[in-house]
Design an enzyme around this catalytic site. Sequence first.
Site, PDB file in Angstrom:
ATOM      1  N   GLY A 370       0.817  -1.198   0.000  1.00 61.85           N
ATOM      2  CA  GLY A 370       0.000   0.000   0.000  1.00 61.85           C
ATOM      3  C   GLY A 370       0.847   1.242   0.000  1.00 61.85           C
ATOM      4  O   GLY A 370       2.078   1.184   0.109  1.00 61.85           O
ATOM      5  N   PRO A 371       0.218   2.392  -0.133  1.00 61.28           N
ATOM      6  CA  PRO A 371       0.960   3.657  -0.193  1.00 61.28           C
ATOM      7  C   PRO A 371       1.618   3.981   1.140  1.00 61.28           C
ATOM      8  O   PRO A 371       1.286   3.381   2.176  1.00 61.28           O
ATOM      9  CB  PRO A 371      -0.130   4.680  -0.554  1.00 61.28           C
ATOM     10  CG  PRO A 371      -1.406   4.046  -0.109  1.00 61.28           C
ATOM     11  CD  PRO A 371      -1.230   2.582  -0.288  1.00 61.28           C
ATOM     12  N   PRO A 372       2.561   4.922   1.142  1.00 59.42           N
ATOM     13  CA  PRO A 372       3.241   5.276   2.398  1.00 59.42           C
ATOM     14  C   PRO A 372       2.269   5.893   3.396  1.00 59.42           C
ATOM     15  O   PRO A 372       1.318   6.581   3.037  1.00 59.42           O
ATOM     16  CB  PRO A 372       4.300   6.299   1.950  1.00 59.42           C
ATOM     17  CG  PRO A 372       4.452   6.095   0.484  1.00 59.42           C
ATOM     18  CD  PRO A 372       3.132   5.632  -0.020  1.00 59.42           C
ATOM     19  N   VAL A 374       0.199   4.465   5.639  1.00 58.25           N
ATOM     20  CA  VAL A 374      -1.077   3.840   5.993  1.00 58.25           C
ATOM     21  C   VAL A 374      -0.933   2.898   7.192  1.00 58.25           C
ATOM     22  O   VAL A 374      -1.922   2.284   7.606  1.00 58.25           O
ATOM     23  CB  VAL A 374      -1.677   3.078   4.791  1.00 58.25           C
ATOM     24  CG1 VAL A 374      -2.027   4.037   3.681  1.00 58.25           C
ATOM     25  CG2 VAL A 374      -0.721   2.004   4.298  1.00 58.25           C
ATOM     26  N   GLY A 375       0.272   2.777   7.758  1.00 59.83           N
ATOM     27  CA  GLY A 375       0.442   1.991   8.975  1.00 59.83           C
ATOM     28  C   GLY A 375       0.937   0.582   8.767  1.00 59.83           C
ATOM     29  O   GLY A 375       0.673  -0.284   9.612  1.00 59.83           O
ATOM     30  N   LYS A 376       1.673   0.324   7.702  1.00 57.87           N
ATOM     31  CA  LYS A 376       2.129  -1.042   7.443  1.00 57.87           C
ATOM     32  C   LYS A 376       3.133  -1.502   8.503  1.00 57.87           C
ATOM     33  O   LYS A 376       3.034  -2.608   9.028  1.00 57.87           O
ATOM     34  CB  LYS A 376       2.754  -1.117   6.042  1.00 57.87           C
ATOM     35  CG  LYS A 376       1.805  -0.752   4.914  1.00 57.87           C
ATOM     36  CD  LYS A 376       2.434  -0.979   3.552  1.00 57.87           C
ATOM     37  CE  LYS A 376       3.614  -0.040   3.295  1.00 57.87           C
ATOM     38  NZ  LYS A 376       3.204   1.378   3.249  1.00 57.87           N
ATOM     39  N   THR A 377       4.097  -0.651   8.810  1.00 55.89           N
ATOM     40  CA  THR A 377       5.127  -1.046   9.768  1.00 55.89           C
ATOM     41  C   THR A 377       4.559  -1.174  11.177  1.00 55.89           C
ATOM     42  O   THR A 377       4.864  -2.132  11.899  1.00 55.89           O
ATOM     43  CB  THR A 377       6.273  -0.017   9.753  1.00 55.89           C
ATOM     44  OG1 THR A 377       6.798   0.081   8.420  1.00 55.89           O
ATOM     45  CG2 THR A 377       7.386  -0.442  10.692  1.00 55.89           C
ATOM     46  N   SER A 693      -4.664   2.189 -18.550  1.00 58.18           N
ATOM     47  CA  SER A 693      -5.979   2.484 -17.969  1.00 58.18           C
ATOM     48  C   SER A 693      -6.510   3.853 -18.353  1.00 58.18           C
ATOM     49  O   SER A 693      -7.651   4.184 -18.014  1.00 58.18           O
ATOM     50  CB  SER A 693      -5.906   2.376 -16.445  1.00 58.18           C
ATOM     51  OG  SER A 693      -4.984   3.312 -15.918  1.00 58.18           O
ATOM     52  N   LYS A 736      -7.946   4.148  -6.761  1.00 52.95           N
ATOM     53  CA  LYS A 736      -8.440   5.185  -7.670  1.00 52.95           C
ATOM     54  C   LYS A 736      -9.751   5.779  -7.171  1.00 52.95           C
ATOM     55  O   LYS A 736      -9.967   7.000  -7.268  1.00 52.95           O
ATOM     56  CB  LYS A 736      -8.627   4.592  -9.063  1.00 52.95           C
ATOM     57  CG  LYS A 736      -7.314   4.191  -9.736  1.00 52.95           C
ATOM     58  CD  LYS A 736      -7.546   3.512 -11.073  1.00 52.95           C
ATOM     59  CE  LYS A 736      -6.238   3.118 -11.743  1.00 52.95           C
ATOM     60  NZ  LYS A 736      -6.434   2.434 -13.036  1.00 52.95           N
TER      61      LYS A 736
END
Length: 817
Positions: A370-372, A374-377, A693, A736
Amino acid sequence: MAEIKALQEVPLNLQENSVIESIAVLPVRNLIVYPHMAAALVADRTGSVKALDEALQQDKMVMVLAQRDPDTDQPSPEDLYKFGTLVRIYKMMKLPEDSLHAVVHGVARARVLDVLETEPIMRVRVELQAEQKHESMEGKALAHNLAEQFQRLIELVPTMSEELRIPLLNLEDQPSKMADFIAFNLKISLEDQQAMLELSDVKGRLKALTFLITREIEVAETGSRIQSQVEDKMGKAQREYYLREQMKAIQRELGEDGEGQGEDLSDLREKIEEAGLPGEARAEAERELKRLERIPTVSPEYSTLRTYLEWLSELPWSVSSDDQLDIERAREILDEDHYGLEKIKDRVLEHLAVRSLKPDLKGSILCFAGPPGVGKTSLGKSIARALGRRFVRISLGGVHDEAEIRGHRRTYIGALPGRIIQSIRKAGTNNPVFMLDEIDKLGRDFRGDPSSALLEVLDPEQNDTFTDHYIDLPFDLSNVMFVTTANMLAGIPEPLRDRMEIIELSGYTEEEKVEIARRYLVPRELESHGLSTDDLRLDDRAIARIISDYTREAGLRNLERKIRTVARKSARSVAEGQAPPFQISEGDLHRHLGPPEYFSETAERTGDPGVAIGLAWTPAGGEIMFVEASKMPGRKGLTLTGQLGDVMKESARAAMTYVRSHAEEWQIDPAFFGRHDIHIHLPVGAIPKDGPSAGVALVTVLTSLLTGRPVRNDLAMTGEVTLRGKVMPVGGVKEKVLGAMRAGITTIILPRRNEKDLDDVPAAVKEKLGFCLVDHIDQVLELALMDEPADTPESDGTWVESMQGGVTVSTRDANLN
């Protein structure tokens, strides 16, 4: 300037074994004065100075006693030896700070009988010791042998002066004086010198000195032999080698070779036994430990091998943490740390449920994409807390060398294990939650391919025998729960991606951001700036305005920075004397954050024909993308600008082909293309753009330009178009859709085959947006092109289903301006 004065000779009237009823004592440190020997003394203590002054006033005689402990400043009678030397002061010189320098001459041995007084100076009663002389042949032989031994010692010890030979020749027929002379010049301990002084039997003194000199000769010969051995081996070697060989030779002669090493290796052996190594690793450790015992400690290989064994003993071969399998507790922890993200939370709870039924379940391998921001880490840390496991993290961004993963072989200087094994040792357990951050940013060059090295790490069927090049033994990673993060899945090689369970994080809606800011971001920033919730109040409408006007991102990092700015300015106000609380409303944001950074530009940019809004996916989330077209006199030219990739250029040519082939259907003069050039441009030209697209947007913008019909300004579209006009599915639908909502779009055209992707779109977003699902580009044109740029009645928010161009359109009434 002080001068040395030779004192006038005073006739001595002393007899051996006579008693001196009272005499001053001069304590000395680290010095034994023998009869008939001259010695220089420095008296800097008050008692010593007074003792010398009194002796000068009387018979210039003083009793010299050595201290047992040289560090004692004010010695008592118990601190002094009982045997000493009666000396006569020969010369005297005054020194600065009320100290005296004296040259004394030993007169006779004496033994203290009584201590008469200690203050202001120590006075004692002493008995002079008579020397027991022996004129036998044995005594002469002892004296002769002692003289020869001492001369040999002078030859062996370079620091002893050759001038000592001269008085030795003159004293050979006076055994007592010779013994005292040798004892005075021999480098022996203070205790040995005192023992020589206390021996009044000349024969016994000669024997004792013979033993001491023999010992010193052995030490000197050993040193000379060591020196000779080292010089023979040294050759052209460097000084470091010389010192190492000398140390080995010294240890060998002293019998201390490996003395400290044994105790050190026993500790290492104990650590290896406690480590619980499996069979193969245990056998290797024993073999290397036996080899280490045979290697000298000064060898460079010793430290290398010892470091390797320490690594083996410190790895958690059999140490595991117990999983917390309480599902309700885990849910509370995940909800406490993160808002939303239900798919990931469900996946973790499912893992716990299966683990409770099958305890030997192998570790999972998840990939959060996902984008930077967003809480992945932070999700990885929450998963570790919910499972009750240790958490370790390594960043793979920019890693080019395969050795970073697998380590270096021990043949290299300074070799170490790879970062996988290092992190496992740091965790202290063999089943931590292991986060591999930024896995899509691994490098690949001449140094190796780290992604290939990760294939074994992230394969549950192989990683139970993961072999690091440094350890060179299989280590079980199957119990580790691996969590990887990535911004773009395209950057992950396909074999590596196939080994991971992909969970996509698409970003947050405005409502989710407001809730996250209220629960987590605002309290955290207030605490970090020394404020409380009573000092600063940021209402939900102000937070929503920050999200819409000052940040436009999928994640939360910019939102956190803006909240930090507000907290920082409030902290400054408190420091300047303003009294809290501070209530921050929408109207106060301009004062704290400046003018809005983002505003809706869809209406003003899409009012003319030849402009449409497409949707794009970026690593930072979804974005709207304006597509512009213009015509000019020319000859069938097609110009494409905006730093477009090859795929997008091909989409533009395909769109042009479709429009030309269907010109009559849209009442476009076919001769128009022979007299005009077309220029298609995608603004923000500094950003590269690629992908298929944008096909529907390119056809729409060309049709709008050539028919003069504007495109609806509340509508965005995405989809790939074939030469036959079919609308093909695309990826990144959720990102999107969220990007379109952030930009103020109300209606979105999607390929019908992307309908399944709407299940991932939050319900709150679906309520705010209308979705038109199409199969053919003609349906897109019917929906997107306006008859004229005129306003239409505002929407009342009611959902309708209608047939437009043969397609069912799920939308709601909306303002088409």
